[in-house]
Design a protein around this motif. Structure first.
Motif, PDB file in Angstrom:
ATOM      1  N   LEU A  18      38.985  38.637  46.299  1.00 16.91           N
ATOM      2  CA  LEU A  18      37.774  38.968  45.535  1.00 16.91           C
ATOM      3  C   LEU A  18      36.693  39.578  46.415  1.00 16.91           C
ATOM      4  O   LEU A  18      35.618  39.933  45.920  1.00 16.91           O
ATOM      5  N   GLY A  19      36.971  39.693  47.714  1.00 17.63           N
ATOM      6  CA  GLY A  19      36.018  40.309  48.628  1.00 17.63           C
ATOM      7  C   GLY A  19      34.841  39.431  48.974  1.00 17.63           C
ATOM      8  O   GLY A  19      33.763  39.937  49.315  1.00 17.63           O
TER       9      GLY A  19
ATOM     10  N   LYS B 169      42.434  28.725  47.550  1.00 18.82           N
ATOM     11  CA  LYS B 169      41.034  29.116  47.324  1.00 18.82           C
ATOM     12  C   LYS B 169      40.595  30.200  48.303  1.00 18.82           C
ATOM     13  O   LYS B 169      39.893  31.143  47.938  1.00 18.82           O
ATOM     14  N   LYS B 170      41.031  30.067  49.552  1.00 22.01           N
ATOM     15  CA  LYS B 170      40.643  31.031  50.576  1.00 22.01           C
ATOM     16  C   LYS B 170      41.319  32.384  50.337  1.00 22.01           C
ATOM     17  O   LYS B 170      40.706  33.440  50.528  1.00 22.01           O
ATOM     18  N   VAL B 171      42.577  32.342  49.927  1.00 16.19           N
ATOM     19  CA  VAL B 171      43.299  33.591  49.648  1.00 16.19           C
ATOM     20  C   VAL B 171      42.657  34.309  48.464  1.00 16.19           C
ATOM     21  O   VAL B 171      42.432  35.527  48.504  1.00 16.19           O
ATOM     22  N   LEU B 172      42.342  33.579  47.405  1.00 17.81           N
ATOM     23  CA  LEU B 172      41.701  34.200  46.245  1.00 17.81           C
ATOM     24  C   LEU B 172      40.337  34.753  46.624  1.00 17.81           C
ATOM     25  O   LEU B 172      39.963  35.855  46.188  1.00 17.81           O
TER      26      LEU B 172
ATOM     27  N   ARG C 211      46.182  39.365  41.235  1.00 21.72           N
ATOM     28  CA  ARG C 211      45.163  39.971  42.082  1.00 21.72           C
ATOM     29  C   ARG C 211      45.694  40.509  43.406  1.00 21.72           C
ATOM     30  O   ARG C 211      45.029  41.309  44.066  1.00 21.72           O
ATOM     31  N   LYS C 212      46.871  40.063  43.794  1.00 15.48           N
ATOM     32  CA  LYS C 212      47.370  40.437  45.115  1.00 15.48           C
ATOM     33  C   LYS C 212      47.686  41.929  45.205  1.00 15.48           C
ATOM     34  O   LYS C 212      47.625  42.643  44.205  1.00 15.48           O
TER      35      LYS C 212
ATOM     36  N   GLU D 205      33.797  30.069  48.604  1.00 11.11           N
ATOM     37  CA  GLU D 205      34.882  29.871  47.650  1.00 11.11           C
ATOM     38  C   GLU D 205      34.552  30.518  46.312  1.00 11.11           C
ATOM     39  O   GLU D 205      33.381  30.630  45.953  1.00 11.11           O
ATOM     40  N   PRO D 206      35.560  30.941  45.560  1.00 11.66           N
ATOM     41  CA  PRO D 206      35.306  31.534  44.238  1.00 11.66           C
ATOM     42  C   PRO D 206      34.624  30.523  43.319  1.00 11.66           C
ATOM     43  O   PRO D 206      35.009  29.353  43.277  1.00 11.66           O
TER      44      PRO D 206
END
Length: 249
Positions: A196-197, A189-192, A161-162, A203-204
């Motif tokens: 994901l916007g 979790k925060k980076v993902l 995703r990056k 959190e996701p």
């Protein structure tokens, strides 16, 4: 030949679990988790083509059984216990015991393959894997595979995703923290969530991570922890199906 798989994990956001409150689930009573889906997709790429005929990859819950960590802990009470030793570092014997219980259950109920998921978090990857392999070795006719994302499963999803997907993903294992309370740029979790916007602080969800596991190219993830899982899964398939039968990616 592989016709039945046993899995365990930490919860719904990785290997999934029961939807009716039971500690062991399969079929309509098992909600497949994001990491279980990723494992299924990787399995399909490695498994010999002749074995695919015996597994419906459109309905993996029909041939996967999920057993909770708590249930494995309960089952260890009737089995011999692994203690810290030269083979098991202090703090990892619980995982060896659960892997033994998992191998015992798999053997009893005819599962040829067992996959044990656990985030490495802030622990020692090699010590955790060694403990699981020792525990799995107690089961005859069952191949156990450790699935140990480093530091967490979100790191594997972030790889695809990056900004530059699949490039230099090995650095994620050292750049990201195994602590969810870490700074936004280091907490998986925060980076993902950022990728994901999602709004700050959100959190996701399991569903969003499942969607990522559906989209990610399982053949392109190149990270030490993922590569080790792929190697261990390939080795297990070859023991079950025959040397040289596994497909290479």
């Amino acid at each position: 030949m592989i016709t039945s798989i046993l899995v365990t994990g930490e919860g719904s956001s990785d290997m999934g679990g029961s939807n009716n409150g039971q500690p062991i689930s399969t079929g309509e009573f098992y909600n497949l988790g994001p990491m279980a889906l990723l494992a299924v997709r990787l399995l399909r790429n490695i498994l010999p083509t002749w074995n695919e005929e015996y597994l419906d990859f459109q309905l993996p819950t029909e041939w996967i059984t999920c057993i909770s960590g708590n249930e494995l802990a309960n089952q260890t009470k009737t089995l011999g216990k692994h203690r810290p030793s030269k083979k098991i570092q202090k703090g990892y014997s619980e995982h060896a015991n659960r892997a033994s219980a998992m191998a015992n259950y798999a053997q009893q109920y005819g599962h040829q393959l067992a996959i044990y998921f656990h985030d490495t978090d802030k622990g020692d990857f090699d010590a955790l894997r060694d403990a699981l392999q020792l525990g799995f070795s107690s089961g005859d006719n069952v191949q156990g595979v450790p699935m140990l994302p480093k530091p967490t499963s979100e790191a594997w999803l972030i790889c695809g995703r990056k900004q530059n997907p699949y490039a230099h993903c090995s650095t994620l294992e050292t750049q990201l923290s195994g602590n969810d309370a870490a700074a936004a740029q280091n907490a998986p979790k925060k980076v993902l969530a950022q990728l994901l916007g999602l709004e700050v602080g959100v959190e996701p969800t399991t569903e969003q991570q499942y969607a990522e596991a559906e989209l990610i190219d399982v053949t392109r993830i190149n990270m030490p922890s993922y590569n080790q899982f792929k190697t261990d899964l390939t080795s297990a398939i070859e023991v079950i199906c025959g040397h040289g039968t596994a497909r290479t990616l």
